[in-house]
Scaffold this motif. Structure first.
Motif, PDB file in Angstrom:
ATOM      1  N   ALA A  91      68.482  56.324  81.560  1.00  0.00           N
ATOM      2  CA  ALA A  91      68.342  54.895  81.950  1.00  0.00           C
ATOM      3  C   ALA A  91      69.297  54.186  82.593  1.00  0.00           C
ATOM      4  O   ALA A  91      69.131  53.512  83.449  1.00  0.00           O
ATOM      5  N   ASP A  92      70.711  54.463  82.288  1.00  0.00           N
ATOM      6  CA  ASP A  92      71.965  53.781  83.004  1.00  0.00           C
ATOM      7  C   ASP A  92      71.775  54.070  84.255  1.00  0.00           C
ATOM      8  O   ASP A  92      71.888  53.562  85.129  1.00  0.00           O
ATOM      9  N   MET A  93      71.534  55.467  84.548  1.00  0.00           N
ATOM     10  CA  MET A  93      71.468  55.899  85.912  1.00  0.00           C
ATOM     11  C   MET A  93      70.302  55.048  86.656  1.00  0.00           C
ATOM     12  O   MET A  93      70.723  54.711  87.884  1.00  0.00           O
ATOM     13  N   PHE A 151      58.521  57.790  81.770  1.00  0.00           N
ATOM     14  CA  PHE A 151      57.747  56.776  82.573  1.00  0.00           C
ATOM     15  C   PHE A 151      57.949  55.352  82.225  1.00  0.00           C
ATOM     16  O   PHE A 151      57.995  54.494  82.444  1.00  0.00           O
ATOM     17  N   ALA A 152      58.577  55.470  80.789  1.00  0.00           N
ATOM     18  CA  ALA A 152      58.726  54.256  80.231  1.00  0.00           C
ATOM     19  C   ALA A 152      59.999  53.553  80.828  1.00  0.00           C
ATOM     20  O   ALA A 152      59.855  52.309  81.318  1.00  0.00           O
ATOM     21  N   VAL A 153      60.748  54.389  81.319  1.00  0.00           N
ATOM     22  CA  VAL A 153      62.046  53.966  82.058  1.00  0.00           C
ATOM     23  C   VAL A 153      61.688  53.499  83.503  1.00  0.00           C
ATOM     24  O   VAL A 153      61.882  52.322  83.839  1.00  0.00           O
ATOM     25  N   HIS A 154      60.615  54.385  84.040  1.00  0.00           N
ATOM     26  CA  HIS A 154      60.428  54.106  85.439  1.00  0.00           C
ATOM     27  C   HIS A 154      59.678  52.811  85.465  1.00  0.00           C
ATOM     28  O   HIS A 154      59.702  52.366  86.423  1.00  0.00           O
ATOM     29  N   SER A 155      58.729  52.803  84.705  1.00  0.00           N
ATOM     30  CA  SER A 155      57.761  51.671  84.863  1.00  0.00           C
ATOM     31  C   SER A 155      58.044  50.454  84.113  1.00  0.00           C
ATOM     32  O   SER A 155      57.439  49.480  84.540  1.00  0.00           O
ATOM     33  N   SER A 156      59.080  50.343  83.716  1.00  0.00           N
ATOM     34  CA  SER A 156      59.503  48.987  83.134  1.00  0.00           C
ATOM     35  C   SER A 156      59.524  48.086  84.293  1.00  0.00           C
ATOM     36  O   SER A 156      59.547  46.828  84.182  1.00  0.00           O
ATOM     37  N   ASP A 167      67.194  42.871  84.606  1.00  0.00           N
ATOM     38  CA  ASP A 167      67.133  44.349  84.695  1.00  0.00           C
ATOM     39  C   ASP A 167      67.724  44.675  83.133  1.00  0.00           C
ATOM     40  O   ASP A 167      67.139  45.582  82.540  1.00  0.00           O
ATOM     41  N   GLN A 168      68.801  44.207  82.783  1.00  0.00           N
ATOM     42  CA  GLN A 168      69.086  44.412  81.499  1.00  0.00           C
ATOM     43  C   GLN A 168      68.070  44.508  80.478  1.00  0.00           C
ATOM     44  O   GLN A 168      68.045  45.174  79.440  1.00  0.00           O
ATOM     45  N   GLU A 169      67.406  43.293  80.374  1.00  0.00           N
ATOM     46  CA  GLU A 169      66.571  43.196  79.457  1.00  0.00           C
ATOM     47  C   GLU A 169      65.404  44.345  79.559  1.00  0.00           C
ATOM     48  O   GLU A 169      64.590  44.929  78.689  1.00  0.00           O
ATOM     49  N   ARG A 170      64.880  44.481  80.977  1.00  0.00           N
ATOM     50  CA  ARG A 170      63.899  45.696  80.933  1.00  0.00           C
ATOM     51  C   ARG A 170      64.491  47.022  80.629  1.00  0.00           C
ATOM     52  O   ARG A 170      63.601  47.483  79.869  1.00  0.00           O
ATOM     53  N   LYS A 171      65.671  47.310  80.935  1.00  0.00           N
ATOM     54  CA  LYS A 171      66.149  48.602  80.290  1.00  0.00           C
ATOM     55  C   LYS A 171      66.174  48.516  78.673  1.00  0.00           C
ATOM     56  O   LYS A 171      65.698  49.536  78.117  1.00  0.00           O
ATOM     57  N   LYS A 172      66.524  47.538  78.336  1.00  0.00           N
ATOM     58  CA  LYS A 172      66.467  47.284  76.609  1.00  0.00           C
ATOM     59  C   LYS A 172      65.037  47.574  76.116  1.00  0.00           C
ATOM     60  O   LYS A 172      64.898  48.421  75.089  1.00  0.00           O
ATOM     61  N   ILE A 173      64.057  46.994  76.788  1.00  0.00           N
ATOM     62  CA  ILE A 173      62.604  47.023  76.151  1.00  0.00           C
ATOM     63  C   ILE A 173      62.321  48.333  76.310  1.00  0.00           C
ATOM     64  O   ILE A 173      61.718  49.113  75.518  1.00  0.00           O
ATOM     65  N   ALA A 174      62.479  48.984  77.603  1.00  0.00           N
ATOM     66  CA  ALA A 174      62.213  50.450  77.835  1.00  0.00           C
ATOM     67  C   ALA A 174      62.553  51.370  76.962  1.00  0.00           C
ATOM     68  O   ALA A 174      61.968  52.329  76.395  1.00  0.00           O
TER      69      ALA A 174
END
Lengths: 195, 195
Positions: A91-93, A151-156, A167-174
């Motif tokens: 996800a970081d990447m 897919f969770a990471v991609h589709s966020s 983006d930070q929030e998206r990542k966190k939720i994913a």
DNA sequence: GTCTATAAGGAGATAGAC
DNA sequence: GTCTATCTCCTTATAGAC
């Protein structure tokens, strides 16, 4: 260090990625890319020997980075902690720099990419990632869970339609949702031999 | 009741769907479809007035059925039970007949389909479904969860690589994982007024 | 309902001047 | 490093015979 004029090569990559993602690889002609950059098609051919090669150049170092990730995961025990760490790294990447756009491009052009070497390389890597994410539990449900975490990471990006979200929030939720999916993947017996 | 010769129209649809899914819409020419059917391109144009229209015909009744599903969901309270029932109905639909291939085609040709009316219709419907699946909880996480449940159903074909697994088993697994995702979506307060 | 023939255009790619 | 000019190929689509 080849940028004598101002990185035309990089500008081509940027425009190509944008148009490929928006309209699809096949629907984007080299003429179109050239016009956007106010150059001619022939100029593109100075920098890339074919249309395919533009895609290759886009995918190249991403593939390498995923390889490193998979190699790392292989060196770890197939535990839940490893899987969580692996997905976090991934996800970081994905959320770093303009990586996301490459993955979006990939997701949206899967079929076409099947016949491009770059596409096949990416497919292999994602499959490899999914495999690592369910290492130690080869049940069908575990395979599905592993795939869904990716897919969770991609589709966020597109799945979350809340306005003004960062983006930070998206990542966190994913990662939160992904963690829950990972939790359902079993760990192998700790080798029975304990006395 | 138009099949005088033997359903050439249907044969065209079948071959087109197969090739579109395998190679992509753009990479599949009408010549190729015609050759597979041992007819000429011109014959295709008797049945469909354009290449786009073949896709439209493929998507048409699927769109309608999803509309019915959404309409039904709207008539229900936004509870967990409704969401589960909705996803179950959707999965039944997806696993019935050769529906799956249409969704696979759709998933793999998203970008191209954006510029086709059939594609836009499908996109709208899937978005509508996702919205219904998180009705009553508009948090970002809920939106992501809803999207992932749909993807769980779609991806159960390729994500689960266990050999000899039946469609029934795939569906069952997809729904189990999806249920878990749905469980994380909140329900609105039952209207406070209880004494 | 399927054919032959062809129109009309755009694609990727190359040669060679500047 | 970018240009003009051009080649070759294949595409969607149509007209009209059978």
């Amino acid at each position: 260090m080849r940028e004598s004029t101002g990185g035309t090569r990089e500008r081509i990559q940027a425009v190509a990625l944008e148009l490929f993602t928006e309209q699809g690889y096949e629907r984007t002609s080299l003429r179109e890319i050239a016009e956007r950059l106010n150059v001619t098609k022939a100029a593109l051919y100075y920098h890339f020997k074919s249309k395919d090669e533009i895609v290759n150049s886009l995918v190249e170092d991403r593939v390498q980075r995923i390889d490193e990730l998979i190699a790392w995961a292989r060196s770890q025990p197939p535990t839940r902690a490893t899987r969580r760490a692996l997905l976090n790294k991934y996800a970081d990447m994905m959320f770093a720099s303009e990586q996301p756009s490459v993955m979006r491009f990939f997701e949206q052009n899967q079929t076409v990419l099947k016949s491009l070497s770059a596409g096949m390389q990416m497919r292999e890597r994602l499959l490899g990632l999914a495999n690592q994410l369910c290492q130690g539990d080869n049940s069908p449900a575990a395979q599905l869970r592993a795939t869904l975490t990716l897919f969770a990471v991609h589709s966020s990006w597109f799945a979350v339609r809340t306005p003004h979200i960062t983006d930070q929030e998206r990542k966190k939720i994913a990662l939160e949702v992904a963690d829950e999916l990972l939790a359902g993947i079993g760990e192998p017996e700790p080798d029975a031999a304990q006395d």
